[in-house]
Design an enzyme around this catalytic site. Structure first.
Site, PDB file in Angstrom:
ATOM      1  N   TRP A 187       0.907  -1.102   0.053  1.00 48.91           N
ATOM      2  CA  TRP A 187       0.129  -0.177   0.232  1.00 48.91           C
ATOM      3  C   TRP A 187       0.874   1.239  -0.020  1.00 48.91           C
ATOM      4  CZ3 TRP A 187      -0.606   3.889   3.777  1.00 48.91           C
ATOM      5  CH2 TRP A 187      -1.381   4.979   3.518  1.00 48.91           C
ATOM      6  N   GLU A 227      -2.873  -3.208  -2.278  1.00 46.28           N
ATOM      7  CA  GLU A 227      -4.126  -2.514  -1.759  1.00 46.28           C
ATOM      8  C   GLU A 227      -4.231  -1.172  -2.148  1.00 46.28           C
ATOM      9  OE1 GLU A 227      -3.236  -1.611   2.283  1.00 46.28           O
ATOM     10  OE2 GLU A 227      -5.641  -1.003   2.939  1.00 46.28           O
ATOM     11  N   LYS A 229      -6.769   2.642  -2.871  1.00 43.21           N
ATOM     12  CA  LYS A 229      -7.517   3.542  -1.889  1.00 43.21           C
ATOM     13  C   LYS A 229      -8.150   4.588  -2.691  1.00 43.21           C
ATOM     14  CE  LYS A 229      -6.697   6.077   2.381  1.00 43.21           C
ATOM     15  NZ  LYS A 229      -5.674   5.879   3.642  1.00 43.21           N
ATOM     16  N   ASP A 260      -9.574  -3.136   1.560  1.00 39.99           N
ATOM     17  CA  ASP A 260      -9.713  -2.520   2.967  1.00 39.99           C
ATOM     18  C   ASP A 260     -10.945  -1.759   2.931  1.00 39.99           C
ATOM     19  OD1 ASP A 260      -9.709  -0.354   4.808  1.00 39.99           O
ATOM     20  OD2 ASP A 260      -7.608  -0.699   5.147  1.00 39.99           O
ATOM     21  N   HIS A 263     -11.675   1.703   2.431  1.00 35.11           N
ATOM     22  CA  HIS A 263     -10.970   2.494   1.182  1.00 35.11           C
ATOM     23  C   HIS A 263     -12.159   2.640   0.074  1.00 35.11           C
ATOM     24  CE1 HIS A 263      -6.783   1.686   2.508  1.00 35.11           C
ATOM     25  NE2 HIS A 263      -7.438   2.189   3.344  1.00 35.11           N
ATOM     26  N   HIS A 287      -8.448  -6.240   4.764  1.00 34.59           N
ATOM     27  CA  HIS A 287      -8.213  -5.266   5.992  1.00 34.59           C
ATOM     28  C   HIS A 287      -9.504  -4.997   6.344  1.00 34.59           C
ATOM     29  CE1 HIS A 287      -3.787  -3.603   5.395  1.00 34.59           C
ATOM     30  NE2 HIS A 287      -3.897  -4.715   5.618  1.00 34.59           N
ATOM     31  N   ASP A 295     -12.030   7.282   6.018  1.00 32.48           N
ATOM     32  CA  ASP A 295     -11.205   6.019   6.334  1.00 32.48           C
ATOM     33  C   ASP A 295     -10.535   6.328   7.742  1.00 32.48           C
ATOM     34  OD1 ASP A 295      -9.772   3.616   5.968  1.00 32.48           O
ATOM     35  OD2 ASP A 295      -7.848   4.802   5.230  1.00 32.48           O
ATOM     36  N   ASP A 297     -10.591   4.307  10.279  1.00 34.72           N
ATOM     37  CA  ASP A 297     -10.101   3.227  11.055  1.00 34.72           C
ATOM     38  C   ASP A 297     -10.488   3.058  12.617  1.00 34.72           C
ATOM     39  OD1 ASP A 297      -8.221   1.866   9.291  1.00 34.72           O
ATOM     40  OD2 ASP A 297      -7.203   3.802   8.942  1.00 34.72           O
ATOM     41  N   ASP A 327      -7.124  -4.171  10.314  1.00 35.47           N
ATOM     42  CA  ASP A 327      -6.508  -2.615  10.115  1.00 35.47           C
ATOM     43  C   ASP A 327      -7.297  -1.475  10.630  1.00 35.47           C
ATOM     44  OD1 ASP A 327      -4.784  -0.798   9.662  1.00 35.47           O
ATOM     45  OD2 ASP A 327      -5.094  -0.841   7.115  1.00 35.47           O
TER      46      ASP A 327
HETATM   47  C1  RNT Z   1      -3.985   3.028   4.842  1.00 38.07           C
HETATM   48  C2  RNT Z   1      -4.025   1.489   4.542  1.00 38.07           C
HETATM   49  C3  RNT Z   1      -2.908   0.778   5.319  1.00 38.07           C
HETATM   50  C4  RNT Z   1      -2.454   1.259   6.539  1.00 38.07           C
HETATM   51  C5  RNT Z   1      -1.458   0.032   7.162  1.00 38.07           C
HETATM   52  C6  RNT Z   1      -0.905   0.830   8.231  1.00 38.07           C
HETATM   53  O1  RNT Z   1      -5.252   3.745   4.404  1.00 38.07           O
HETATM   54  O2  RNT Z   1      -5.227   1.047   5.182  1.00 38.07           O
HETATM   55  O3  RNT Z   1      -3.154  -0.635   5.129  1.00 38.07           O
HETATM   56  O4  RNT Z   1      -3.475   1.207   7.561  1.00 38.07           O
HETATM   57  O5  RNT Z   1      -0.612  -0.391   6.337  1.00 38.07           O
HETATM   58 ZN    ZN Z   2      -5.508  -1.270   5.144  1.00 39.08          ZN
END
Ligand code: RNT
Ligand code: ZN
Length: 418
Positions: A187, A227, A229, A260, A263, A287, A295, A297, A327
């Protein structure tokens, strides 16, 4: 018979009548590895002395007790993992290299497995299933104007290509050490804050860089993934590694996509993407996170989309195909409680999905009996899931209370770190 046991026995019967086998569900769940991210423990800062997180991601909050050293992070992982049922892998970022005497000397383009050997020893001591790995394309002075592997500046691009290669080499050693392939997730936060004048150039360079990195791919021990985004903080207008870019890159290079669920545009659902990808790929990586308006998290909780993700994995017989990783990073609450809450939520969602009469429901769809399908989909929601969950925990030597133990741990250990 204890009250818990009696409740389980009754739940087992109720589920059997609904067409689900609780014993088979618990046995299947115990075998599913979940790759638990190391970065919930220290707000994604790593051990290279990074003062701040960059790359469009952000941890908010300043709850006391952040693990600041390898020893502290390992101590916290050991504690948190002891309260997580099921098979676990550890997911590491390159920025968690244990450099020892090479601190300040070896940069990311020169990292070797040596700096991660202590992690292998640690993961083996904990009886983990393996370690997964991530190159760290952020929080580093060699990012130029927010770009890494897509940079138009050749020395910059080359530096990050070398980092990608080192990451694949380290991953091959990690794979060998556990006798199981290591997932390496690429990523890169590369993108632009405002309207681009060239959207294609950076993508062509990113593809070229990934191709260069993949020249050192050890196909036996490493599973590479990309990955995508849609946007990040400070890169609102354009990200190089978009969804289409990553999916087409993965498809044409024979690697994996990592989805993810934070994303995508807010109305897109990763649960719907899983079967789309499974139609074409042998493996899909995830993720699991919880995006709140962006995003963000947030800590993963047992909500509808998580349940739907788990259902897509289970009903497509894809427990061996979907590599589940976590994640999220919340620094506003006890970090260990956050860690365990997210991992247990994923376990709960999987158990919930394993306890559904998935075949019968699919048959109703094929028979176009949508009235009965509607009725059944609602009916299964009130089956005594909690009783099976508690039984699953009991068999793992756990209860549903992880708060008390972690609150005590916080008093004893984390508070000294203030
Ligand atoms: C960022 C991605 C990525 C990170 C990690 C730390 O938006 O989701 O995967 O969160 O690699
Ligand atoms: Zn991620």
């Amino acid at each position: 018979m204890s009250m818990r046991k009696a409740r389980y026995e009754s739940a087992k019967e109720i589920y059997a009548r609904a067409g689900a086998d609780t014993e088979a569900a618990m046995a299947a769940l115990a075998e599913v590895p979940v790759s638990v991210h190391c970065w919930q423990g220290d707000d994604v800062l790593g051990f290279e002395g990074a003062g701040a997180l960059t790359g469009g991601i952000q941890t908010t909050g300043n709850y006391p007790g952040r693990a600041a050293t390898p020893g502290q992070l390992m101590e916290d992982i050991e504690k948190a993992f002891s309260l997580m049922p099921g098979k676990k892998r550890l997911n590491l970022h390159a920025s968690y290299a244990i450099l020892g005497g090479d601190a300040g000397k070896a940069d990311r383009d020169a990292y070797t497995y040596r700096y991660f050997e202590p992690w292998t020893a640690f993961a083996k001591r904990l009886g983990l299933d393996g370690i997964d790995f991530n190159p760290t394309f952020f929080a580093h002075p060699k990012m130029k104007n927010g770009l890494t592997i897509s940079s138009p500046d050749e020395p910059t691009r080359k530096f990050w290509v070398e980092h990608g290669k080192r990451s694949l080499e380290i991953a091959a050693e990690l794979g060998k050490a556990f006798g199981k392939p290591c997932l390496v997730n690429f990523w890169a936060p590369d993108g632009l804050k405002d309207v681009p004048a060239d959207r294609m150039g950076p993508r062509v360079r990113m593809a070229q860089s990934l191709d260069e990195i993949l020249t050192v791919w050890d196909r036996k021990w490493v599973i590479p993934a990309v990955e995508s985004k849609v946007f990040g903080i400070g890169v609102e207008s354009y990200t190089v590694g978009s969804s289409e870019f990553c999916q087409n890159y993965a498809a044409t290079r024979g690697i994996c996509c990592l989805l993810d669920n934070g994303h995508y545009h807010p109305t897109e659902a990763v649960s719907d993407k899983i079967p789309s990808l499974l139609t074409f790929y042998d493996k899909v990586a995830l993720h699991v996170t919880r995006p709140v308006r962006w995003d963000s998290d947030h800590v993963v909780t047992l909500e509808d989309e998580l349940k739907e993700i788990a259902r897509e994995i289970v009903r497509n017989d894809a427990l061996g195909k979907v590599m589940i990783g976590l994640d999220y990073f919340d620094a506003s609450v006890n970090r260990l409680v956050a860690w365990v809450t997210g991992q247990r939520s994923v376990q709960k969602a999987l158990l919930y999905a394993l306890l559904l009469p998935n075949k019968e429901l699919a048959a109703l769809q094929d028979e176009a009996d949508f009235t009965k399908l509607l009725f059944m989909q609602e009916r299964v929601k009130t089956l005594p899931f909690g009783d099976v969950w508690e039984e699953y925990l009991a068999r793992a030597g756990m209860t549903d209370d992880y708060y008390t133990e972690l609150a005590e741990y916080e008093k004893k250990i984390s508070e000294d770190r203030r």
